[in-house]
Design a protein around this motif. Structure first.
Motif, PDB file in Angstrom:
ATOM      1  N   ARG A 126     -54.492 -25.530  13.267  1.00  0.00           N
ATOM      2  CA  ARG A 126     -55.121 -25.331  14.677  1.00  0.00           C
ATOM      3  C   ARG A 126     -55.207 -26.663  15.369  1.00  0.00           C
ATOM      4  O   ARG A 126     -55.056 -27.026  16.562  1.00  0.00           O
ATOM      5  CB  ARG A 126     -56.437 -24.822  14.770  1.00  0.00           C
ATOM      6  CG  ARG A 126     -57.115 -24.759  16.042  1.00  0.00           C
ATOM      7  CD  ARG A 126     -58.658 -24.142  15.780  1.00  0.00           C
ATOM      8  NE  ARG A 126     -59.263 -23.902  17.048  1.00  0.00           N
ATOM      9  CZ  ARG A 126     -60.566 -23.311  17.196  1.00  0.00           C
ATOM     10  NH1 ARG A 126     -61.244 -22.935  16.058  1.00  0.00           N
ATOM     11  NH2 ARG A 126     -61.225 -23.492  18.165  1.00  0.00           N
ATOM     12  N   GLY A 127     -55.688 -27.684  14.710  1.00  0.00           N
ATOM     13  CA  GLY A 127     -55.774 -29.006  14.921  1.00  0.00           C
ATOM     14  C   GLY A 127     -54.516 -29.671  15.526  1.00  0.00           C
ATOM     15  O   GLY A 127     -54.347 -30.412  16.683  1.00  0.00           O
ATOM     16  N   VAL A 128     -53.220 -29.546  14.794  1.00  0.00           N
ATOM     17  CA  VAL A 128     -52.135 -29.744  15.118  1.00  0.00           C
ATOM     18  C   VAL A 128     -51.456 -29.243  16.410  1.00  0.00           C
ATOM     19  O   VAL A 128     -51.037 -29.805  17.431  1.00  0.00           O
ATOM     20  CB  VAL A 128     -50.962 -29.590  13.892  1.00  0.00           C
ATOM     21  CG1 VAL A 128     -49.805 -29.696  14.496  1.00  0.00           C
ATOM     22  CG2 VAL A 128     -51.225 -30.293  12.947  1.00  0.00           C
TER      23      VAL A 128
ATOM     24  N   ALA B  84     -53.469 -28.145  18.857  1.00  0.00           N
ATOM     25  CA  ALA B  84     -54.527 -28.706  19.799  1.00  0.00           C
ATOM     26  C   ALA B  84     -53.901 -29.994  20.266  1.00  0.00           C
ATOM     27  O   ALA B  84     -53.722 -30.253  21.549  1.00  0.00           O
ATOM     28  CB  ALA B  84     -55.842 -28.842  19.532  1.00  0.00           C
ATOM     29  N   LEU B  85     -53.699 -30.725  19.464  1.00  0.00           N
ATOM     30  CA  LEU B  85     -53.023 -32.001  19.696  1.00  0.00           C
ATOM     31  C   LEU B  85     -51.669 -31.982  20.526  1.00  0.00           C
ATOM     32  O   LEU B  85     -51.390 -32.766  21.355  1.00  0.00           O
ATOM     33  CB  LEU B  85     -52.877 -33.080  18.623  1.00  0.00           C
ATOM     34  CG  LEU B  85     -53.908 -33.404  17.976  1.00  0.00           C
ATOM     35  CD1 LEU B  85     -54.012 -34.110  16.545  1.00  0.00           C
ATOM     36  CD2 LEU B  85     -55.012 -34.249  18.916  1.00  0.00           C
ATOM     37  N   THR B  86     -50.943 -31.276  19.743  1.00  0.00           N
ATOM     38  CA  THR B  86     -49.506 -30.906  20.708  1.00  0.00           C
ATOM     39  C   THR B  86     -49.576 -30.271  21.953  1.00  0.00           C
ATOM     40  O   THR B  86     -48.853 -30.971  23.047  1.00  0.00           O
ATOM     41  CB  THR B  86     -48.731 -30.039  19.814  1.00  0.00           C
ATOM     42  OG1 THR B  86     -48.670 -30.387  18.378  1.00  0.00           O
ATOM     43  CG2 THR B  86     -47.270 -29.689  20.378  1.00  0.00           C
TER      44      THR B  86
ATOM     45  N   ARG C 225     -52.173 -30.736  24.132  1.00  0.00           N
ATOM     46  CA  ARG C 225     -52.622 -32.021  24.786  1.00  0.00           C
ATOM     47  C   ARG C 225     -51.607 -32.957  25.199  1.00  0.00           C
ATOM     48  O   ARG C 225     -51.688 -33.377  26.191  1.00  0.00           O
ATOM     49  CB  ARG C 225     -53.788 -32.814  24.098  1.00  0.00           C
ATOM     50  CG  ARG C 225     -55.170 -31.839  23.979  1.00  0.00           C
ATOM     51  CD  ARG C 225     -56.139 -32.616  23.256  1.00  0.00           C
ATOM     52  NE  ARG C 225     -57.261 -31.972  22.833  1.00  0.00           N
ATOM     53  CZ  ARG C 225     -58.340 -32.450  22.254  1.00  0.00           C
ATOM     54  NH1 ARG C 225     -58.369 -33.393  21.518  1.00  0.00           N
ATOM     55  NH2 ARG C 225     -59.443 -31.603  22.015  1.00  0.00           N
ATOM     56  N   GLY C 226     -50.728 -33.222  24.490  1.00  0.00           N
ATOM     57  CA  GLY C 226     -49.753 -34.311  24.339  1.00  0.00           C
ATOM     58  C   GLY C 226     -48.790 -33.586  25.694  1.00  0.00           C
ATOM     59  O   GLY C 226     -48.393 -34.272  26.563  1.00  0.00           O
ATOM     60  N   LYS C 227     -48.401 -32.261  25.559  1.00  0.00           N
ATOM     61  CA  LYS C 227     -47.373 -31.708  26.747  1.00  0.00           C
ATOM     62  C   LYS C 227     -48.285 -31.666  27.844  1.00  0.00           C
ATOM     63  O   LYS C 227     -47.732 -32.064  29.013  1.00  0.00           O
ATOM     64  CB  LYS C 227     -47.375 -30.415  26.251  1.00  0.00           C
ATOM     65  CG  LYS C 227     -46.135 -30.135  25.007  1.00  0.00           C
ATOM     66  CD  LYS C 227     -45.868 -28.708  24.910  1.00  0.00           C
ATOM     67  CE  LYS C 227     -44.992 -28.607  23.503  1.00  0.00           C
ATOM     68  NZ  LYS C 227     -44.754 -26.990  23.186  1.00  0.00           N
ATOM     69  N   THR C 228     -49.420 -31.592  27.940  1.00  0.00           N
ATOM     70  CA  THR C 228     -50.315 -31.650  29.261  1.00  0.00           C
ATOM     71  C   THR C 228     -50.174 -32.997  29.750  1.00  0.00           C
ATOM     72  O   THR C 228     -50.045 -33.248  30.998  1.00  0.00           O
ATOM     73  CB  THR C 228     -51.793 -31.109  29.080  1.00  0.00           C
ATOM     74  OG1 THR C 228     -51.688 -30.082  28.513  1.00  0.00           O
ATOM     75  CG2 THR C 228     -52.569 -31.142  30.399  1.00  0.00           C
ATOM     76  N   ARG C 229     -50.365 -34.105  29.015  1.00  0.00           N
ATOM     77  CA  ARG C 229     -50.544 -35.431  29.597  1.00  0.00           C
ATOM     78  C   ARG C 229     -49.042 -35.836  29.996  1.00  0.00           C
ATOM     79  O   ARG C 229     -48.967 -36.455  31.032  1.00  0.00           O
ATOM     80  CB  ARG C 229     -50.898 -36.508  28.438  1.00  0.00           C
ATOM     81  CG  ARG C 229     -52.458 -36.017  28.248  1.00  0.00           C
ATOM     82  CD  ARG C 229     -52.651 -37.076  26.838  1.00  0.00           C
ATOM     83  NE  ARG C 229     -54.004 -36.870  26.514  1.00  0.00           N
ATOM     84  CZ  ARG C 229     -54.738 -37.597  25.429  1.00  0.00           C
ATOM     85  NH1 ARG C 229     -54.105 -38.273  24.698  1.00  0.00           N
ATOM     86  NH2 ARG C 229     -55.827 -37.332  25.520  1.00  0.00           N
TER      87      ARG C 229
END
Length: 280
Positions: free
Chosen positions: A263-265, A267-269, A271-275
């Motif tokens: 789930r953490g991975v 979520a981080l992925t 966020r990276g796409k959103t940025r």
């Protein structure tokens, strides 16, 4: 793994594991919702007193444990509802009184520490056909009630005040949750033991929360994870020669860790796409 089925005691153990793996998270999800994750530990200690009484009187320990656990569940709900005692204080009294009474009565019965440990930490490979029939009956009752009364139980656990206004008998369903937890503990005591049963009620729910957002989804996913942990733990304990109860709990904890990391991975992925989209 198929070698397990060559032995009758392992077939009985696997059947008991299936029942336990399904029932423990089925009621555990309501305990988590009510923030009573430690209720299972408290009732488990009281059930130990019931086991000791069974050993002293020559009665089937699983039956006396059911009586003691249900009585403890009723007492704690009455204390929470009517007495000026907070939930954590009531649980603490169950912890200490249950374990002290159990050890004292076991000593009076002249039983060895090994006999006591088989109930504290589980002894699934010693499950008899008679034990399995009792486990199946009690487990079936728990599953039937948790699945059919799930909407009412959820309402009581989520918002008791709103449920009361809506006409739901809150005290009755609160008592039902505690009693079902007590029955589940006695069902699972031969599988994972009275000291570890609470983990099988709570950890699969925590793992399922990493996967789903809805209560129903969490409920079903927790039962699936509990089933996997129980059966997988028994199989793993057979292969590596470890005690089944702790192995089952460690398998459930491993499921939680894997799902939490996944789930953490994710979520981080995300966020990276959103940025990257925002900076484009």
């Amino acid at each position: 793994m198929l070698d397990l089925l060559d032995y009758e005691f392992m077939r009985l153990a696997l059947a008991a594991a299936v029942i336990t793996g399904l029932t423990a998270p089925a009621i555990g999800v309501f305990l988590v919702q009510r923030r009573l994750a430690l209720l299972g530990d408290g009732i488990g200690h009281v059930a130990l007193t019931g086991v000791a009484v069974g050993l002293l009187t020559g009665t089937a320990p699983i039956l006396t444990a059911v009586v003691a656990a249900v009585a403890g569940a009723v007492v704690i709900e009455v204390m929470r509802a009517y007495a000026r005692t907070s939930g954590d204080v009531a649980l603490a009294m169950l912890f200490y009184g249950g374990i002290a009474g159990g050890v004292m009565i076991v000593n009076l019965a002249g039983e060895s520490a090994a006999k006591l440990n088989s109930y504290l930490f589980g002894s699934i490979v010693t499950v008899t056909p008679a034990d399995l029939r009792i486990i199946a009956l009690l487990g079936g009752v728990v599953l039937l009630l948790t699945l059919t009364a799930a909407p009412q139980l959820f309402a009581v656990c989520q918002d008791p005040d709103h449920a009361q206004v809506s006409g739901v008998p809150v005290r009755l369903y609160s008592l039902l949750v505690a009693v079902l937890a007590a029955v589940t503990i006695t069902v699972a005591m031969r599988t994972v033991g009275l000291l570890l049963v609470s983990a099988l009620m709570i950890v699969p729910v925590a793992a399922a929360q990493q996967l789903t957002r809805s209560f129903r989804g969490t409920h079903l996913a927790a039962m699936a994870i509990g089933l996997f942990a129980a059966v997988g733990g028994v199989g793993l304990s057979f292969e590596v020669d470890t005690q089944p109860g702790p192995t089952i709990v460690m398998t459930a904890l491993a499921c939680f860790v894997v799902l939490a990391l996944a789930r953490g991975v994710v979520a981080l992925t995300a966020r990276g796409k959103t940025r990257r989209l925002e900076s484009a």
